[in-house]
Design an enzyme around this catalytic site. Structure first.
Site, PDB file in Angstrom:
ATOM      1  N   VAL A 189       0.848  -1.194   0.000  1.00 56.58           N
ATOM      2  CA  VAL A 189       0.000   0.000   0.000  1.00 56.58           C
ATOM      3  C   VAL A 189       0.880   1.239   0.000  1.00 56.58           C
ATOM      4  O   VAL A 189       1.989   1.235   0.536  1.00 56.58           O
ATOM      5  CB  VAL A 189      -0.962  -0.004   1.225  1.00 56.58           C
ATOM      6  CG1 VAL A 189      -0.206   0.041   2.522  1.00 56.58           C
ATOM      7  CG2 VAL A 189      -1.958   1.130   1.149  1.00 56.58           C
ATOM      8  N   CYS A 190       0.366   2.296  -0.624  1.00 57.98           N
ATOM      9  CA  CYS A 190       1.020   3.604  -0.604  1.00 57.98           C
ATOM     10  C   CYS A 190      -0.081   4.669  -0.557  1.00 57.98           C
ATOM     11  O   CYS A 190      -1.205   4.378  -0.158  1.00 57.98           O
ATOM     12  CB  CYS A 190       1.938   3.780  -1.822  1.00 57.98           C
ATOM     13  SG  CYS A 190       1.068   3.881  -3.398  1.00 57.98           S
ATOM     14  N   ARG A 191       0.202   5.860  -0.976  1.00 58.63           N
ATOM     15  CA  ARG A 191      -0.773   6.943  -0.923  1.00 58.63           C
ATOM     16  C   ARG A 191      -1.940   6.705  -1.885  1.00 58.63           C
ATOM     17  O   ARG A 191      -3.094   6.735  -1.495  1.00 58.63           O
ATOM     18  CB  ARG A 191      -0.081   8.270  -1.252  1.00 58.63           C
ATOM     19  CG  ARG A 191      -1.012   9.453  -1.251  1.00 58.63           C
ATOM     20  CD  ARG A 191      -0.268  10.741  -1.658  1.00 58.63           C
ATOM     21  NE  ARG A 191      -1.188  11.839  -1.713  1.00 58.63           N
ATOM     22  CZ  ARG A 191      -1.974  12.119  -2.757  1.00 58.63           C
ATOM     23  NH1 ARG A 191      -1.924  11.363  -3.832  1.00 58.63           N
ATOM     24  NH2 ARG A 191      -2.797  13.132  -2.716  1.00 58.63           N
ATOM     25  N   MET A 226      -4.061   4.596   0.255  1.00 54.86           N
ATOM     26  CA  MET A 226      -4.673   5.172   1.454  1.00 54.86           C
ATOM     27  C   MET A 226      -5.747   6.201   1.115  1.00 54.86           C
ATOM     28  O   MET A 226      -6.640   6.452   1.921  1.00 54.86           O
ATOM     29  CB  MET A 226      -3.609   5.783   2.369  1.00 54.86           C
ATOM     30  CG  MET A 226      -2.773   4.752   3.110  1.00 54.86           C
ATOM     31  SD  MET A 226      -3.763   3.596   4.108  1.00 54.86           S
ATOM     32  CE  MET A 226      -4.518   4.686   5.315  1.00 54.86           C
TER      33      MET A 226
END
Length: 114
Positions: free
Chosen positions: A73-75, A102
């Site tokens: 996961v990242c932004r 996110m």
């Protein structure tokens, strides 16, 4: 009952895509790796409770098992998709990318920690 990996959507780049709500339903038990810098985890989007932080530059040296299911996961999902493709190309066979990152997690109203 199929695993999260088995229920996820195959991506042509060799990894699988998984929706934030499916990730949330798999916690605890899913190994979620946030590849953002530590400062981003404390930012406005926060992070998923219990996530492991392995920033993208250190991901190759993290020592994951090649057959271990991992959710990246990242932004926004872009960096984690690139990282997922790279790990898949390196022989990791159960890599998932949380689509929308996110941003999508927050839009779904799922719990975060800041």
């Amino acid at each position: 009952m199929p695993t999260l990996f088995e229920r996820s959507t195959p991506n042509p780049a060799g990894y699988r895509d998984v929706a934030p709500r499916d990730v949330a339903a798999a916690i605890p038990g899913a190994r979620l790796i946030d590849i953002r810098d530590p400062d981003e985890l404390r930012g406005e989007l926060g992070h998923v409770v219990g996530v492991e932080n392995v920033p993208l530059p250190r991901l190759d040296a993290a020592g994951f098992h090649k057959d271990e299911p991992l959710i990246l996961v990242c932004r926004s999902g872009r960096r984690s998709a690139q990282a997922a493709a790279g790990l898949s190309a390196a022989g990791y066979c159960r890599i998932m990318n949380m689509t929308g990152g996110m941003i999508a997690w927050n839009e779904a109203g799922l719990p975060v920690e800041r």
